[in-house]
Write an enzyme that holds these catalytic residues in place. Structure first.
Site, PDB file in Angstrom:
ATOM      1  N   LYS A 271      43.184  31.996  43.058  1.00  0.00           N
ATOM      2  CA  LYS A 271      42.550  33.222  43.554  1.00  0.00           C
ATOM      3  C   LYS A 271      43.379  33.767  44.705  1.00  0.00           C
ATOM      4  CE  LYS A 271      38.460  34.793  46.117  1.00  0.00           C
ATOM      5  NZ  LYS A 271      37.195  34.368  46.778  1.00  0.00           N
ATOM      6  N   ASP A 276      39.441  39.862  52.142  1.00  0.00           N
ATOM      7  CA  ASP A 276      38.151  40.085  51.495  1.00  0.00           C
ATOM      8  C   ASP A 276      37.129  40.588  52.506  1.00  0.00           C
ATOM      9  OD1 ASP A 276      35.923  40.138  49.898  1.00  0.00           O
ATOM     10  OD2 ASP A 276      35.612  37.960  49.948  1.00  0.00           O
ATOM     11  N   LYS A 283      30.776  42.237  54.285  1.00  0.00           N
ATOM     12  CA  LYS A 283      30.523  40.997  55.015  1.00  0.00           C
ATOM     13  C   LYS A 283      30.138  41.289  56.464  1.00  0.00           C
ATOM     14  CE  LYS A 283      33.783  38.030  52.482  1.00  0.00           C
ATOM     15  NZ  LYS A 283      32.822  36.992  52.069  1.00  0.00           N
ATOM     16  N   ASP A 294      41.236  34.093  52.117  1.00  0.00           N
ATOM     17  CA  ASP A 294      40.668  34.135  50.776  1.00  0.00           C
ATOM     18  C   ASP A 294      41.743  34.073  49.693  1.00  0.00           C
ATOM     19  OD1 ASP A 294      38.229  34.018  49.480  1.00  0.00           O
ATOM     20  OD2 ASP A 294      38.118  36.164  49.125  1.00  0.00           O
ATOM     21  N   ASP A 353      30.788  41.306  46.749  1.00  0.00           N
ATOM     22  CA  ASP A 353      31.421  40.222  47.495  1.00  0.00           C
ATOM     23  C   ASP A 353      31.588  38.968  46.650  1.00  0.00           C
ATOM     24  OD1 ASP A 353      32.609  39.051  49.707  1.00  0.00           O
ATOM     25  OD2 ASP A 353      30.720  38.293  50.505  1.00  0.00           O
ATOM     26  N   GLU A 355      33.613  38.652  44.270  1.00  0.00           N
ATOM     27  CA  GLU A 355      34.764  39.236  43.577  1.00  0.00           C
ATOM     28  C   GLU A 355      35.751  38.220  43.064  1.00  0.00           C
ATOM     29  OE1 GLU A 355      36.750  37.722  46.808  1.00  0.00           O
ATOM     30  OE2 GLU A 355      34.820  38.732  46.812  1.00  0.00           O
ATOM     31  N   ARG A 357      35.415  35.533  41.334  1.00  0.00           N
ATOM     32  CA  ARG A 357      35.184  35.210  39.915  1.00  0.00           C
ATOM     33  C   ARG A 357      35.594  36.368  39.011  1.00  0.00           C
ATOM     34  NH1 ARG A 357      29.073  34.145  41.428  1.00  0.00           N
ATOM     35  NH2 ARG A 357      30.199  33.734  43.374  1.00  0.00           N
TER      36      ARG A 357
END
Length: 498
Positions: A271, A276, A283, A294, A353, A355, A357
């Site tokens: 990933k 993020d 967030k 991230d 959020d 995201e 996946r």
């Protein structure tokens, strides 16, 4: 850093700036410490009786011992002899390397790898010693205006002192450990860089640089048009909110000496959300700066490939990195949007959020074309995993028991541990949607499990495991920084495959 070996003959006559010898917490001396004690007319035992308790990783420096050539003899605590294990050994090696770095030494010699550890062979101990030394001497100053060059460790060489019969095993372990340490350094540097520098383009350029440095690596970096042609609608939807262009990075490690696997390559999927903000599901501001981490899944794939290439490990490995930013804008995903993944499955985005996946699912579908023997994805995926496991164990999910067992074993051996969590089919019910094939979240309950269940929908064609490193990829607070986990686990797994 350079690692080499020296045989134990005339230990007291070794010329070095610092010689490490082990002391157990019960006052017992390691064999090497006993040699130095006798050579120095029992100066070591006298100090142990009065000043040094042998706590694991602690150090005490003795200078200019009579009968000993080394400028300094460094007593290194090993903890209780009955409890001396692989982790205590790693702490001892790291403690010695940290002392050498703090003392501004350029070289040192260690007898610690020769200390027996139950169920841990010499090669593994040597590998651990090199990794520990790399961790002890890591220093980040890339984004300082005037880096303090005096703060950078000067330590360039550690010699492991061993019996002549053990040299080959130790040298092999040191070579492996040095390569892993170099891969971890790359991973940490990438993780620690800010999001305005370590962009998706930067990750792609890093991969290309590795390919130029190591002949066993081949790299392809795909841009938006190429990703659109592949039909990666889920990945594209996350990238849409940012002006920073996405990158889909494909790495291949294959050396001539490696036999092409009949069962296919191992595929590592990382990933790569280089920042993020959560998208429209923004967030909280506190600690949002840490969302530069991230992309640590992607960084761990690049670090693993660097170690693979340095070792020329005879195993076929493919790396896939889906890299973009997740930001709020007029083009960003909205809660309630439905997107179509590369697999053709439609996804209702209930939370922007969630995201990671959404980018991973298309990368996992892309992995099918390699007919892999196993696919392992690595992602800072869920805060729920931090709640469940804290910062000690990586979360491991898998639909294949043998693959899960191999990763758990690799984690235990490399001291980069994981804990397997459930994936019962009943959890899949939480991902039902009235408007698409699948929702991207399953609600607050079992958040890390339902995230893994989401990914499993895209992995039917191969053996698959998911590593949730949200709690282990970095530390916050005063020790804020990337850890380079799970590079040691992944490399141990691949060493076992080779």
């Amino acid at each position: 850093m350079e690692f080499s070996t020296h045989t134990t003959a005339s230990l007291h006559q070794i010329k070095t700036a610092a010689l490490a010898i082990g002391i157990y917490a019960d006052g017992e001396l390691s064999p090497a410490a006993d040699v130095i004690d006798r050579a120095s007319d029992h100066a070591v035992r006298n100090v142990v009786k009065t000043e040094f308790r042998g706590r694991a990783g602690a150090t005490l420096v003795l200078r200019s011992l009579p009968g000993v050539t080394a400028q300094r003899v460094v007593l290194v605590g090993l903890g209780k002899q009955s409890e001396y294990n692989a982790r205590a050994h790693a702490a001892a090696e790291q403690g010695f390397a940290a002392y050498c770095a703090t003392a501004r030494l350029t070289e040192g010699a260690s007898t610690l790898v020769a200390n027996p550890v139950a169920d841990v062979d010499l090669r593994t101990r040597a590998r651990s010693a090199a990794i520990a030394a790399g961790a002890a001497t890591y220093h980040y100053d890339t984004t300082f205006s005037a880096p303090d060059r005096d703060a950078r460790p000067k330590l360039k060489k550690i010699v492991q002192v061993v019996d002549r019969a053990d040299v080959a095993q130790v040298q092999q372990g040191l070579r492996e450990g040095a390569a892993i340490a170099h891969g971890m350094e790359l991973t940490r540097n990438l993780g620690n860089l800010p999001g305005n520098i370590c962009t998706p383009t930067y990750l792609g350029d890093t991969a290309k640089k590795l390919a130029r440095e190591f002949g066993s690596l081949k790299v392809e970096v795909l841009d938006r048009k190429q990703v659109e042609a592949l039909g990666m609608g889920s990945f594209l939807s996350v990238a849409r909110g940012s002006e920073e262009p996405l990158r889909f990075i494909v790495l291949r490690h294959q050396i001539k000496a490696a036999k092409k696997s009949k069962s296919g390559p191992v595929v590592l999927v990382g990933k790569g959300i280089t920042f993020d903000a959560g998208g429209i599901s923004l967030k909280p501001a506190a600690t949002m700066d840490e969302m530069k981490y991230d992309m640590c899944g992607a960084a761990s794939v690049l670090g693993t490939f660097r170690a693979l290439a340095e070792l020329e490990l005879p195993v076929e490995v493919v790396g896939l990195i889906a890299a973009c930013e997740n930001l709020p804008s007029g083009k960003a995903n909205k809660p309630g949007d439905v997107v179509t993944s590369m697999s053709g499955q439609t996804i209702e985005i209930l939370n922007t959020d969630a995201e990671g996946r959404l980018v991973l699912c298309d990368a996992l579908t892309y992995a099918e074309r390699f007919k892999p023997s196993a696919v392992i994805d690595i992602a800072t995926l869920t805060g729920a995993c931090v709640v469940a496991l804290g910062h000690v164990n990586t979360g491991l999910f898998s639909t294949d028991d043998s693959l899960a067992d191999a990763l758990l074993s690799a984690g235990k051996q490399s001291l980069d541990t994981a804990w397997r969590l459930p994936m019962d089919s009943a959890y899949q019910d939480q991902l039902k949607s009235n408007f698409a094939d699948i929702a991207n979240i399953g609600g607050p309950a079992a958040g890390s499990v339902t995230a893994a269940c989401f990914l499993s929908r895209f992995t039917k064609a191969y053996r698959w495991a998911h590593l949730d490193i949200a709690g282990t990829a970095w530390r916050g607070g005063k020790d804020k920084g990337a850890t380079a986990r799970p590079v040691p686990m992944l490399m141990q797994f691949l060493l076992d495959q080779a």
